[in-house]
Design an enzyme around this catalytic site. Structure first.
Site, PDB file in Angstrom:
ATOM      1  N   GLU A 290     -25.747  15.387 -15.198  1.00 26.58           N
ATOM      2  CA  GLU A 290     -26.044  15.351 -13.770  1.00 26.58           C
ATOM      3  C   GLU A 290     -24.830  15.837 -12.983  1.00 26.58           C
ATOM      4  O   GLU A 290     -23.702  15.749 -13.469  1.00 26.58           O
ATOM      5  CB  GLU A 290     -26.375  13.909 -13.354  1.00 26.58           C
TER       6      GLU A 290
ATOM      7  N   HIS B  36     -11.197  -7.770   3.141  1.00 24.50           N
ATOM      8  CA  HIS B  36     -11.074  -8.679   4.280  1.00 24.50           C
ATOM      9  C   HIS B  36      -9.783  -9.489   4.239  1.00 24.50           C
ATOM     10  O   HIS B  36      -9.434 -10.157   5.206  1.00 24.50           O
ATOM     11  CB  HIS B  36     -12.325  -9.569   4.388  1.00 24.50           C
TER      12      HIS B  36
ATOM     13  N   LYS C 294     -22.253   1.799  14.675  1.00 22.16           N
ATOM     14  CA  LYS C 294     -21.789   3.069  14.103  1.00 22.16           C
ATOM     15  C   LYS C 294     -22.326   3.223  12.668  1.00 22.16           C
ATOM     16  O   LYS C 294     -22.773   4.304  12.276  1.00 22.16           O
ATOM     17  CB  LYS C 294     -20.257   3.082  14.108  1.00 22.16           C
ATOM     18  N   ASP C 295     -22.286   2.119  11.911  1.00 20.27           N
ATOM     19  CA  ASP C 295     -22.826   2.165  10.544  1.00 20.27           C
ATOM     20  C   ASP C 295     -24.333   2.412  10.574  1.00 20.27           C
ATOM     21  O   ASP C 295     -24.867   3.133   9.735  1.00 20.27           O
ATOM     22  CB  ASP C 295     -22.542   0.847   9.804  1.00 20.27           C
TER      23      ASP C 295
ATOM     24  N   SER D 211      -8.873  -3.474   7.053  1.00 22.76           N
ATOM     25  CA  SER D 211      -9.044  -2.027   6.890  1.00 22.76           C
ATOM     26  C   SER D 211      -7.800  -1.250   7.274  1.00 22.76           C
ATOM     27  O   SER D 211      -7.094  -1.620   8.207  1.00 22.76           O
ATOM     28  CB  SER D 211     -10.180  -1.542   7.778  1.00 22.76           C
TER      29      SER D 211
HETATM   30  C1  HEM Z   1     -20.335   0.529  -5.131  1.00 24.46           C
HETATM   31  C2  HEM Z   1     -19.328   1.231  -4.669  1.00 24.46           C
HETATM   32  C3  HEM Z   1     -18.526   0.835  -3.472  1.00 24.46           C
HETATM   33  C4  HEM Z   1     -18.911   0.138  -2.358  1.00 24.46           C
HETATM   34  C5  HEM Z   1     -20.285  -0.422  -2.042  1.00 24.46           C
HETATM   35  C6  HEM Z   1     -17.754   0.031  -1.503  1.00 24.46           C
HETATM   36  C7  HEM Z   1     -17.752  -0.606  -0.291  1.00 24.46           C
HETATM   37  C8  HEM Z   1     -16.701  -0.581   0.607  1.00 24.46           C
HETATM   38  C9  HEM Z   1     -16.773  -0.972   2.004  1.00 24.46           C
HETATM   39  C10 HEM Z   1     -18.041  -1.484   2.709  1.00 24.46           C
HETATM   40  C11 HEM Z   1     -15.570  -0.780   2.549  1.00 24.46           C
HETATM   41  C12 HEM Z   1     -15.187  -0.985   4.034  1.00 24.46           C
HETATM   42  C13 HEM Z   1     -15.656   0.221   4.839  1.00 24.46           C
HETATM   43  C14 HEM Z   1     -14.925   1.483   4.488  1.00 24.46           C
HETATM   44  O1  HEM Z   1     -13.680   1.460   4.472  1.00 24.46           O
HETATM   45  O2  HEM Z   1     -15.602   2.503   4.205  1.00 24.46           O
HETATM   46  C15 HEM Z   1     -14.675  -0.311   1.502  1.00 24.46           C
HETATM   47  C16 HEM Z   1     -13.334  -0.040   1.653  1.00 24.46           C
HETATM   48  C17 HEM Z   1     -12.523   0.501   0.668  1.00 24.46           C
HETATM   49  N1  HEM Z   1     -12.932   0.949  -0.594  1.00 24.46           N
HETATM   50 FE1  HEM Z   1     -14.777   0.775  -1.356  1.00 24.46          FE
HETATM   51  N2  HEM Z   1     -16.694   0.646  -2.119  1.00 24.46           N
HETATM   52  C18 HEM Z   1     -17.123   1.166  -3.311  1.00 24.46           C
HETATM   53  C19 HEM Z   1     -16.381   1.896  -4.218  1.00 24.46           C
HETATM   54  C20 HEM Z   1     -15.042   2.197  -4.066  1.00 24.46           C
HETATM   55  C21 HEM Z   1     -14.284   3.002  -4.980  1.00 24.46           C
HETATM   56  C22 HEM Z   1     -14.860   3.669  -6.214  1.00 24.46           C
HETATM   57  C23 HEM Z   1     -12.991   3.045  -4.493  1.00 24.46           C
HETATM   58  C24 HEM Z   1     -11.784   3.726  -5.051  1.00 24.46           C
HETATM   59  C25 HEM Z   1     -11.673   4.255  -6.209  1.00 24.46           C
HETATM   60  C26 HEM Z   1     -12.952   2.277  -3.266  1.00 24.46           C
HETATM   61  C27 HEM Z   1     -11.835   2.063  -2.477  1.00 24.46           C
HETATM   62  C28 HEM Z   1     -11.820   1.474  -1.224  1.00 24.46           C
HETATM   63  C29 HEM Z   1     -10.670   1.324  -0.374  1.00 24.46           C
HETATM   64  C30 HEM Z   1      -9.241   1.748  -0.711  1.00 24.46           C
HETATM   65  C31 HEM Z   1     -11.111   0.721   0.811  1.00 24.46           C
HETATM   66  C32 HEM Z   1     -10.261   0.377   2.069  1.00 24.46           C
HETATM   67  C33 HEM Z   1     -10.360   1.595   2.920  1.00 24.46           C
HETATM   68  C34 HEM Z   1      -9.613   1.524   4.203  1.00 24.46           C
HETATM   69  O3  HEM Z   1      -9.592   0.468   4.814  1.00 24.46           O
HETATM   70  O4  HEM Z   1      -9.079   2.573   4.551  1.00 24.46           O
HETATM   71  N3  HEM Z   1     -14.218   1.789  -3.040  1.00 24.46           N
HETATM   72  N4  HEM Z   1     -15.409  -0.186   0.334  1.00 24.46           N
END
Ligand code: HEM
Length: 413
Positions: free
Chosen positions: A288, A216, A244-245, A220
């Protein structure tokens, strides 16, 4: 863009709380009016889906823990009792078991999405790094949880994985004994694994909070990879992305329900329904599905310590992505050569997944070595070189310009 003014609350209770601690104004700002790029596609659903999977896991886990007994003589029986005698015990367990697979699937898609659209590039490096840390903790948590039912695969997976520390020079043997709390996997190991398996999901939860804070702050990314420049580039998060979600969640729950109710042991190994026996080693010890690519990398190297180091590096290297990829264009959409290499790398990852499930012999080992070499070459050779040599396509000036250009073309057609 100007910041949104706080809403005027009509409900007196909300008003009272908000004046003393503006939690409702914060939620309004971050979840309702939050300006979100208007062109996000369905690949952007997987972050919130992963978050929901985490919440399902924590809730079902709390109920499992009410019936589980972390003792080597009782753990296996307590799980069997839960499945047969506790009201809906089977359901709680199958929800927990299968949601782990959903969680990893969502996170893999989420990571690959980030890689394709260059979401790790500035200014989102820290957001990405926190993501990789989350992934590491997830791996640890899933491994610890798998040991708890104390079946044959639980016991031998614990033995194989904890023994990985033994080749560490000087301290390896001591370290293994310290981890086990004895001279092999035993009751003390099971008890500490249970304690940590309960703790780590809370750590993941806290890390997700930091992840969202970073998100935030930078806002995004989007499929075009161009920054938001004006109000017309965005939509309020609610109702556009909440709906959408919600749709994505509905689809995911249908798929999850299929596995829970019709095929609950699809991702499980039948031998884990045999109680742990330190005197009998199973013929194949297979992790797994979500660990298989890394297991293949571990086994590709004939030297045990080398394999362990490379396995850790294979995840750690993701952290360096923002600096390994030198391209000035963010999204893969405008990178014609990168696009192909990206999919070859995904295919290589799938190949490693398959190889991880195969016995470590003959051609499988050779294939594993080539696939491992390619895995790393993608990051340390191909990506840096593409940054120099790739001729990228012109990037649209803004999100709204690209969206209206699409409409204009449709109208002309
Ligand atoms: C418990 C695991 C995770 C949760 C709950 C989570 C949750 C989220 C959410 C809700 C968003 C905003 C919606 C979206 O862009 O899909 C987000 C964005 C993002 N996440 Fe995660 N995430 C997790 C793990 C990860 C991992 C493992 C990575 C990378 C190794 C990652 C990298 C990113 C990035 C780079 C964004 C920005 C994406 C964009 O705006 O294009 N996330 N995450």
């Amino acid at each position: 863009m100007s910041s949104t003014p706080s809403p005027v609350w009509s409900n007196p209770a909300i008003k009272w709380v908000d004046r003393r601690m503006p939690i409702f104004s914060l939620m309004h700002k971050e979840l309702i009016v939050y300006p979100t790029p208007r062109n996000l596609n369905y690949w952007w659903n997987f972050g919130s889906l992963a978050g929901i999977a985490l919440v399902i896991l924590i809730f079902s886990g709390i109920f499992l823990a009410m019936h589980y007994v972390p003792h080597e003589d009782m753990a296996f029986a307590s799980v069997e009792r839960l499945m047969r005698e506790v009201n809906s015990g089977w359901l709680i367990r199958f929800i927990h078991m299968n949601t782990v697979s959903l969680f990893f699937l969502c996170v893999y898609i989420h990571i690959f999405r980030g890689m394709y659209y260059g979401s790790y590039k500035a200014p989102r490096e820290l957001l990405w790094i926190i993501g990789v840390i989350i992934y590491f903790v997830m791996v640890g948590t899933a491994f610890l949880g798998y040991v708890l039912p104390w079946g044959q695969m639980s016991f031998w997976a614990a033995t194989v994985i904890t023994s990985l520390v033994t080749p560490i020079p000087l301290v390896g043997e001591e370290l293994a004994i310290w981890l086990w709390g004895g001279f092999g996997v035993n009751n003390a190991t099971l008890q500490r694994f249970f304690s940590l398996h309960y703790l780590l999901p809370m750590v993941i939860f806290a890390l997700v909070f930091l992840h969202l804070w970073a998100l935030h702050t930078t806002k995004s990314n989007n499929p075009l990879g161009v920054d938001v420049k004006k109000k017309a580039d965005t939509l309020p998060f609610h109702p556009y992305y909440t709906m959408k979600d919600a749709f994505g969640l509905g689809v995911a729950l249908v798929v999850l329900s299929y596995f829970i109710f019709f095929n609950p042991n699809y991702f499980n190994h039948s031998i884990n329904y045999v109680m742990a026996d330190p005197m009998v080693t199973p013929e194949h010890i297979v992790p797994e599905w979500y660990f298989l690519p890394f297991y293949a990398i571990l086994r590709a190297i004939p030297d045990k310590l080398g394999g362990v180091v490379l396995m850790f590096l294979s995840i750690l290297i993701w952290m360096a992505l923002p600096w390994l990829d030198r391209s000035r264009v963010r999204s893969g959409k405008f990178r014609p050569v990168f696009k192909w290499f990206f999919w070859v790398w995904v295919a290589d990852f799938v190949l490693l997944t398959w190889l991880g499930a195969m016995p470590a012999e003959g051609t499988y080992v050779t294939m594993g070595q080539w696939a491992t070499a390619y895995y790393f070459a993608h990051f340390v050779v191909i990506l840096p070189l593409l940054g120099w040599f790739e001729k990228t396509k012109p990037v649209p000036e803004s999100i709204s310009a690209a969206v209206t250009a699409g409409h204009d073309k449709e109208a002309a057609a």
